[in-house]
Scaffold this motif. Structure first.
Motif, short mmCIF file in Angstrom:
data_model
loop_
_atom_site.label_atom_id
_atom_site.label_comp_id
_atom_site.label_asym_id
_atom_site.label_seq_id
_atom_site.Cartn_x
_atom_site.Cartn_y
_atom_site.Cartn_z
N ILE A 1 5.52 12.62 7.40
CA ILE A 1 4.80 11.93 6.31
C ILE A 1 5.01 12.76 5.05
CG2 ILE A 1 2.53 11.32 5.41
CD1 ILE A 1 1.60 10.77 8.25
N PRO B 1 0.21 9.86 15.33
CA PRO B 1 1.25 8.85 15.10
C PRO B 1 0.89 7.85 14.01
CG PRO B 1 0.05 8.37 17.13
CD PRO B 1 -0.42 9.72 16.66
N PHE B 2 -0.40 7.66 13.78
CA PHE B 2 -0.84 6.67 12.77
C PHE B 2 -1.48 7.36 11.57
CE2 PHE B 2 -1.11 4.47 16.92
CZ PHE B 2 -0.27 3.40 16.67
N ALA C 1 5.30 -3.34 9.93
CA ALA C 1 5.02 -3.81 11.29
C ALA C 1 6.28 -3.72 12.16
CB ALA C 1 4.51 -5.23 11.25
N PRO D 1 7.25 6.90 15.57
CA PRO D 1 8.12 6.19 14.62
C PRO D 1 8.07 6.83 13.23
CG PRO D 1 6.77 4.63 15.85
CD PRO D 1 6.26 5.99 16.20
N VAL E 1 -3.57 -7.65 5.44
CA VAL E 1 -3.01 -7.15 6.70
C VAL E 1 -4.12 -7.06 7.75
CG1 VAL E 1 -2.16 -5.05 7.79
CG2 VAL E 1 -1.00 -5.94 5.80
N THR F 1 4.82 -6.99 4.59
CA THR F 1 4.18 -6.90 5.90
C THR F 1 5.21 -6.63 6.99
OG1 THR F 1 2.61 -8.54 5.12
CG2 THR F 1 2.64 -8.13 7.48
N SER G 1 0.81 -1.23 0.00
CA SER G 1 0.00 0.00 0.00
C SER G 1 0.84 1.28 0.00
CB SER G 1 -0.91 0.03 1.23
OG SER G 1 -1.91 -0.93 1.10
N ALA H 1 -1.27 -2.15 17.54
CA ALA H 1 -0.01 -1.47 17.88
C ALA H 1 0.05 -1.07 19.36
CB ALA H 1 0.21 -0.26 16.96
N LEU I 1 4.36 6.94 21.78
CA LEU I 1 4.12 7.31 20.37
C LEU I 1 4.04 8.82 20.19
CD1 LEU I 1 1.45 4.56 19.68
CD2 LEU I 1 3.56 4.82 18.36
N HIS J 1 -3.27 -2.31 -3.72
CA HIS J 1 -3.46 -1.66 -2.41
C HIS J 1 -4.57 -2.35 -1.63
CE1 HIS J 1 -4.72 1.17 0.63
NE2 HIS J 1 -5.85 1.40 0.00
N LEU K 1 -4.27 -8.58 11.42
CA LEU K 1 -4.34 -7.68 12.59
C LEU K 1 -5.52 -7.99 13.49
CD1 LEU K 1 -3.49 -4.22 11.00
CD2 LEU K 1 -2.22 -5.37 12.80
N CYS L 1 -3.56 4.20 9.79
CA CYS L 1 -3.00 2.87 9.96
C CYS L 1 -4.03 1.90 10.56
CB CYS L 1 -1.79 2.97 10.89
SG CYS L 1 -1.06 1.38 11.27
N PRO L 2 -4.17 0.71 9.95
CA PRO L 2 -5.15 -0.25 10.48
C PRO L 2 -4.72 -0.87 11.82
CG PRO L 2 -3.97 -1.19 8.61
CD PRO L 2 -3.54 0.24 8.70
N ALA L 3 -3.44 -0.65 12.21
CA ALA L 3 -2.99 -1.20 13.50
C ALA L 3 -3.17 -0.20 14.64
CB ALA L 3 -1.51 -1.59 13.39
N PHE M 1 -3.59 -5.90 -0.42
CA PHE M 1 -2.64 -5.87 0.69
C PHE M 1 -3.33 -5.44 1.99
CE2 PHE M 1 0.44 -3.55 3.34
CZ PHE M 1 1.30 -4.59 3.62
C1 HEM Z 1 3.72 1.65 16.15
C2 HEM Z 1 3.39 1.06 15.06
C3 HEM Z 1 2.91 1.73 13.81
C4 HEM Z 1 2.95 3.05 13.42
C5 HEM Z 1 3.50 4.22 14.19
C6 HEM Z 1 2.35 3.12 12.10
C7 HEM Z 1 2.21 4.29 11.38
C8 HEM Z 1 1.50 4.39 10.19
C9 HEM Z 1 1.29 5.60 9.46
C10 HEM Z 1 1.81 6.98 9.86
C11 HEM Z 1 0.56 5.31 8.36
C12 HEM Z 1 0.10 6.27 7.25
C13 HEM Z 1 1.12 6.26 6.15
C14 HEM Z 1 0.80 7.20 5.01
O1 HEM Z 1 -0.35 7.52 4.76
O2 HEM Z 1 1.74 7.60 4.31
C15 HEM Z 1 0.30 3.89 8.39
C16 HEM Z 1 -0.42 3.22 7.45
C17 HEM Z 1 -0.48 1.84 7.39
N1 HEM Z 1 0.02 0.94 8.31
FE1 HEM Z 1 0.89 1.40 10.06
N2 HEM Z 1 1.96 1.87 11.73
C18 HEM Z 1 2.28 0.99 12.73
C19 HEM Z 1 2.07 -0.36 12.75
C20 HEM Z 1 1.57 -1.08 11.71
C21 HEM Z 1 1.43 -2.51 11.69
C22 HEM Z 1 1.79 -3.45 12.83
C23 HEM Z 1 0.91 -2.83 10.50
C24 HEM Z 1 0.61 -4.21 10.02
C25 HEM Z 1 1.28 -4.77 9.06
C26 HEM Z 1 0.69 -1.59 9.76
C27 HEM Z 1 0.15 -1.50 8.48
C28 HEM Z 1 -0.21 -0.32 7.86
C29 HEM Z 1 -0.89 -0.25 6.57
C30 HEM Z 1 -1.34 -1.42 5.70
C31 HEM Z 1 -1.07 1.11 6.29
C32 HEM Z 1 -1.73 1.71 5.03
C33 HEM Z 1 -3.15 2.11 5.33
C34 HEM Z 1 -3.86 2.67 4.12
O3 HEM Z 1 -3.27 2.85 3.07
O4 HEM Z 1 -5.07 2.97 4.22
N3 HEM Z 1 1.11 -0.55 10.53
N4 HEM Z 1 0.89 3.35 9.51
#
Ligand code: HEM
Length: 422
Positions: free
Chosen positions: A299, A349-350, A231, A295, A106, A227, A90, A364, A290, A99, A110, A357-359, A102
């Motif tokens: 962006i 943070p997510f 993660a 982390p 995931v 993945t 993604s 997470a 966080l 996208h 999750l 982020c789905p986590a 994936f």
């Molecule tokens: C502390 C842990 C984590 C942080 C801080 C984090 C952070 C983020 C952030 C900032 C994004 C947005 C990215 C963007 O739009 O450019 C994101 C998206 C995403 N994260 Fe996480 N993430 C974490 C853990 C995980 C884990 C464990 C997974 C599982 C594999 C995961 C899977 C994804 C996926 C698939 C997306 C894309 C969502 C989308 O496109 O709608 N993340 N994450």
């Protein structure tokens, strides 16, 4: 005469009616105008800086933010990941089907039974740490924290997303893989040395093939690194920084007391679905880690001409106009009475919808605090007699100094366990 009089009276009445309508409209307009003016003069509660960062994160900066354009805006700055790791997920794809596929896979991992069985996750992580510590039997007075945390988070990532039995994994392979990923990430940001990268990629793939034989052969879109990277890479640094912040740096008495309770209560407090007070406290430790050390610090998004915009997440999280004493590690700031609407808008943070982020909500924050507690239980904390050395005068001398959180900043951190004869 009579006719003249009645015409005159009718005109007078019509004029009076028209005047009344005009007057009431005027009064109505004045009321509406004064209401709008009054509202406009109230200062906006959220800062324009935060709103700008949100517009980058949620793609509102694009003229047309349909899914295709969003994927393009995200994929362009992430192309170095394609070059270095050979992945397609993604974060890197512009293909809507890839996208969606994936994201679905995931999501299944999750929210699967295994990921949400926190006591089992805790047991798996404890097993992993015991195996890892056995490798360092002669180095209990100087445990390399970054190496150890990377291996712990890597093994639990294999457990959560690939259903691997940790006891069957070769720790040598886990070390090769985590070292290679770290090196490749560093090289992806500097001017690439193609031969070094090539060799590291070969080593990584060979180790992954031994640990995850069912995942091979694979294409770019089905490579296990798709993945593992989001993660494991986000998780290992936040676990290490939260463990050190809560266990070895200056915190107020309330936080120290809470951390003791969290160490005692996790993972049992999660068993019955988060209604427990200790469970909420534990979540706040993850949230605060966080906040202070996100982390994803920044962006990046790109326009079609490849010019870039950036959301500075770390700056949002440390804005002194929003967060009182922003450099202090204090999980209680997330308590309902203290956590303001401004903080909620500044906490990213997510990222945020539509690609949050789905986590973010479950996996997470649970996994972070469980791994922190596993580390604290096995290695100890300052309070229980363990010591951390940072290989940096300021950090070693001043326990209130903010920790550096760059990828290579933690490499020299070592921990001395209380009882070195164990
Ligand atoms: C502390 C842990 C984590 C942080 C801080 C984090 C952070 C983020 C952030 C900032 C994004 C947005 C990215 C963007 O739009 O450019 C994101 C998206 C995403 N994260 Fe996480 N993430 C974490 C853990 C995980 C884990 C464990 C997974 C599982 C594999 C995961 C899977 C994804 C996926 C698939 C997306 C894309 C969502 C989308 O496109 O709608 N993340 N994450």
């Amino acid at each position: 005469m009579g006719l003249c009089y009645s015409v005159f009276t009718t005109i007078k009445l019509a004029f009076a009616a028209w005047f009344l309508v005009w007057l009431s409209r005027l009064i109505y307009s004045l009321i509406v105008y004064s209401f709008i003016w009054e509202r406009a003069s109230i200062p906006l509660e959220t800062s324009p800086f935060i709103e700008d960062q949100r517009r980058v994160a949620n793609f509102d900066f694009l003229d047309d933010s349909n899914l295709q354009n969003r994927l393009i805006a995200r994929a362009i700055p992430n192309q170095r990941l394609v070059k270095v790791f050979g992945i397609e997920n993604s974060f890197t794809t512009t293909n809507i089907k890839t996208h969606r596929r994936f994201y679905r896979n995931v999501g299944r991992a999750l929210h699967g039974r295994r990921a949400e069985n926190w006591p089992r996750f805790f047991t798996a992580a404890s097993t992993a740490l015991n195996l890892i510590l056995a490798q360092f039997a002669d180095a209990r007075d100087s445990l390399p924290l970054a190496v150890l945390t990377r291996e712990l988070v890597f093994l639990t990532t294999l457990y959560s997303f690939f259903e691997v039995n940790i006891e069957n994994v070769s720790l040598h392979d886990a070390r090769v893989a985590t070292d290679a990923i770290n090196d490749m990430w560093v090289h992806s940001k500097t001017i690439a040395q193609p031969d070094v990268l090539q060799e590291r990629r070969r080593q990584l793939n060979a180790a992954l093939l031994r640990m995850l034989p069912n995942e091979f052969p694979c294409s770019a879109a089905t490579h296990p690194m798709n993945t593992i990277l989001p993660a494991y890479e986000t998780m290992w640094r936040i676990v290490l920084l939260t463990f050190i912040s809560a266990g070895f740096r200056d915190v107020d008495q309330e936080t120290a007391d809470q951390f003791r309770e969290v160490i005692q209560g996790v993972p049992e407090c999660f068993a019955d679905g988060n209604s427990d007070n200790v469970a909420a406290m534990a979540m706040n430790f993850s949230k605060e880690g966080l906040r202070l050390y996100p982390p994803t610090k920044r962006i990046y998004r790109a326009f079609l001409d490849e010019s870039q915009v950036m959301a500075d997440i770390q700056k949002c999280h440390r804005d002194p106009d929003i967060w009182p004493n922003p450099e202090q590690f204090r999980p209680s700031r997330f308590l309902p009475g203290e956590f303001t609407a401004d903080m909620e808008r500044a906490y990213l943070p997510f990222s945020i919808k539509p690609h949050k982020c789905p986590a973010a909500d479950k996996f997470a924050p649970h996994a972070i605090i469980i791994l922190v507690v596993v580390l604290a239980k096995s290695l100890g904390t300052l309070e229980s007699g363990a010591t951390v050395r940072f290989g940096n005068d300021t950090l070693d001398r001043d326990r209130s100094a903010l920790l550096p959180s760059g990828r290579l900043d933690t490499e020299d951190w070592t921990l001395q366990m209380k009882d070195t004869s164990v």
